[in-house]
Scaffold this active site. Structure first.
Site, PDB file in Angstrom:
ATOM      1  N   GLY A  96       6.251  -5.224   6.869  1.00  0.00           N
ATOM      2  CA  GLY A  96       7.174  -5.165   7.993  1.00  0.00           C
ATOM      3  C   GLY A  96       8.479  -5.865   7.671  1.00  0.00           C
ATOM      4  O   GLY A  96       8.614  -6.530   6.638  1.00  0.00           O
ATOM      5  N   CYS A 141       2.354  -7.652   1.911  1.00  0.00           N
ATOM      6  CA  CYS A 141       3.786  -7.845   2.138  1.00  0.00           C
ATOM      7  C   CYS A 141       4.040  -8.800   3.309  1.00  0.00           C
ATOM      8  O   CYS A 141       3.708  -9.969   3.223  1.00  0.00           O
ATOM      9  CB  CYS A 141       4.466  -6.490   2.324  1.00  0.00           C
ATOM     10  SG  CYS A 141       6.223  -6.496   1.883  1.00  0.00           S
ATOM     11  N   PHE A 142       4.586  -8.339   4.412  1.00  0.00           N
ATOM     12  CA  PHE A 142       4.787  -9.190   5.584  1.00  0.00           C
ATOM     13  C   PHE A 142       3.451  -9.762   6.053  1.00  0.00           C
ATOM     14  O   PHE A 142       3.377 -10.908   6.503  1.00  0.00           O
ATOM     15  CB  PHE A 142       5.438  -8.377   6.699  1.00  0.00           C
ATOM     16  CG  PHE A 142       6.134  -9.194   7.754  1.00  0.00           C
ATOM     17  CD1 PHE A 142       7.378  -9.762   7.499  1.00  0.00           C
ATOM     18  CD2 PHE A 142       5.574  -9.389   8.994  1.00  0.00           C
ATOM     19  CE1 PHE A 142       8.033 -10.514   8.473  1.00  0.00           C
ATOM     20  CE2 PHE A 142       6.216 -10.123   9.981  1.00  0.00           C
ATOM     21  CZ  PHE A 142       7.457 -10.696   9.714  1.00  0.00           C
ATOM     22  N   HIS A 177       2.826  -3.700  -2.324  1.00  0.00           N
ATOM     23  CA  HIS A 177       2.326  -2.493  -1.677  1.00  0.00           C
ATOM     24  C   HIS A 177       1.260  -1.793  -2.516  1.00  0.00           C
ATOM     25  O   HIS A 177       1.588  -1.000  -3.397  1.00  0.00           O
ATOM     26  CB  HIS A 177       3.484  -1.523  -1.431  1.00  0.00           C
ATOM     27  CG  HIS A 177       4.443  -1.973  -0.380  1.00  0.00           C
ATOM     28  ND1 HIS A 177       4.339  -1.598   0.940  1.00  0.00           N
ATOM     29  CD2 HIS A 177       5.518  -2.797  -0.453  1.00  0.00           C
ATOM     30  CE1 HIS A 177       5.315  -2.157   1.638  1.00  0.00           C
ATOM     31  NE2 HIS A 177       6.049  -2.886   0.809  1.00  0.00           N
ATOM     32  N   GLU A 234      -0.644   0.577  -1.532  1.00  0.00           N
ATOM     33  CA  GLU A 234      -0.659   2.015  -1.228  1.00  0.00           C
ATOM     34  C   GLU A 234       0.356   2.761  -2.092  1.00  0.00           C
ATOM     35  O   GLU A 234       0.165   3.916  -2.444  1.00  0.00           O
ATOM     36  CB  GLU A 234      -0.377   2.247   0.259  1.00  0.00           C
ATOM     37  CG  GLU A 234       1.059   2.305   0.679  1.00  0.00           C
ATOM     38  CD  GLU A 234       1.769   0.967   0.624  1.00  0.00           C
ATOM     39  OE1 GLU A 234       3.004   0.957   0.668  1.00  0.00           O
ATOM     40  OE2 GLU A 234       1.074  -0.081   0.541  1.00  0.00           O
TER      41      GLU A 234
END
Length: 398
Positions: free
Chosen positions: A230, A258-259, A348, A350
């Site tokens: 995010g 991440c966030f 990330h 993904e």
């Protein structure tokens, strides 16, 4: 066709002049650079880029146009876009329109024809900073007026942008094949490929708003909870931190990226800080300290967790170690809890549109949920005076 003049103005007064790309007008944000040579469509539609003007270091952008299969969300999120040599024509069998047309249709102001290498070097030396892009009539103002507008625009530090990107209502992404687990994914700016990666592993994902309360989330009876990527300053996202703490207290398996890594870090008691120019792109080397393996990974973060690399930390939720580290600059890229079922990474896994070195982390999440489920069954049996666990009954056997 006559090109429209455009000008880019940094908050320290450095100015670049070029041509309008995308929509005509004015836009403001934090100037950052992304090093990926491919995947610009995924970058543009990543909600983590909310409030940022992205400078592409690869000189040729737009060659493959835009399609309707690759977006990571329902819209473009970048505040502005900077490229050196935009493609003159689209050349890809899946393309349905040009990147220039897509930017214009979504009102994204950009600039092309500038020296992006010089701009990137400037940001590497001075750090990420506020910027404005002006084209058409907006670019006709004098330099002082343009700079004044940039200096009046908001800074990224202290910005709470999660509410701008989170889903308004819960939605479900079903498992592919037999459902093995149910996961609640807290949408802090989630990309569509994330629940797809979980669906591939038999996970039914309930994507929930960032403002969900702990009781509301627990009503879903999740086997695990995922905290997404995010935008914004993690120090401003207190609600997600409190949610993570409540889950840790109840030993609900947690995986953050991440966030979400920063949310777990804060929940454990670590601080966060702003990086000079951040990590953005699809070629960042990270070492998994558990296996020693080096992964090439996709990043988009301007903040990091402040945790010690040289020792295991004691926290209110037990011992925690830094699990991953960036080999470029030693930044913390992952956390692993040793006494509660939780871990996170600062990048990330993904990874649309690649690389895929870190896809195994979704398998680790599956293993974490499976192991915690087995532990819960053993505890229930012990409390009820039931049969001992299998691993205990076989010890010392034939």
């Amino acid at each position: 066709m006559t090109a429209t003049d455009a000008v880019l103005v940094l908050e320290d007064g450095r100015t670049f002049r070029g041509e309008a790309y995308g929509a005509i007008g004015a836009t403001f944000g934090e100037a950052v650079f992304a090093t990926g040579m491919t995947g610009y469509q995924e970058t543009l539609t990543d909600p983590s880029y909310r409030g940022q003007v992205v400078v592409m270091t690869a000189p040729h952008i737009g060659n493959t146009g835009v399609n309707d299969e690759d977006p990571e969300s329902s819209r473009i999120w970048v505040s502005g876009y900077v490229v050196r040599d935009p493609a003159r024509r689209v050349s890809n069998w899946r393309a349905v329109r040009s990147l220039d047309d897509e930017l214009a249709a979504q009102g994204v102001v950009g600039i092309s024809g500038i020296d992006t290498r010089a701009l990137t070097r400037h940001l590497r030396e001075r750090g990420a900073m506020r910027v404005g892009i002006f084209s058409g009539e907006a670019a006709e103002q004098d330099a002082g007026a343009l700079l004044a507008q940039v200096l009046e625009s908001p800074e990224m530090k202290g910005a709470n942008l999660v509410g701008d990107v989170t889903t308004a209502e819960t939605y479900v992404v079903p498992a592919i094949g037999e459902r093995r687990f149910r996961v609640a994914a807290v949408d802090l700016g989630i990309k569509s490929m994330t629940p797809h990666r979980m669906a591939e592993r038999g996970i039914e994902t309930h994507v929930v708003p960032a403002g969900i309360s702990l009781p509301e989330l627990l009503e879903l009876e999740p086997d695990g909870v995922f905290f997404s990527n995010g935008p914004g300053d993690p120090a401003a996202a207190d609600a997600a931190v409190e949610l993570a703490r409540g889950l840790l207290e109840r030993r609900v398996p947690v995986f953050g990226i991440c966030f979400g890594n920063q949310m777990l870090g804060r929940a454990l008691g670590f601080g966060t800080y702003k990086l000079k120019y951040g990590h953005r792109g699809i070629n960042q080397p990270v070492q998994d300290r558990l296996t020693g393996k080096v992964e090439v990974t996709a990043h988009n973060h301007g903040f990091a967790v402040d945790a010690p690399l040289d020792r295991v930390s004691d926290t209110p939720f037990g011992r925690v170690e830094v699990s991953h580290v960036c080999l470029n600059d030693g930044v913390v890229e992952g956390l692993r809890c040793l006494d509660v079922p939780a871990f996170s990474v600062q990048y990330h896994p993904e990874a649309a549109a690649g690389p895929h070195d870190a896809a195994y982390l979704f398998d680790r999440f599956v293993e974490l949920m499976r192991d915690e489920h087995g532990r819960s069954v053993e505890l229930m049996q012990a409390e009820k005076g039931g049969a001992p666990a299998v691993n205990e009954s076989t010890e010392g056997g034939a």
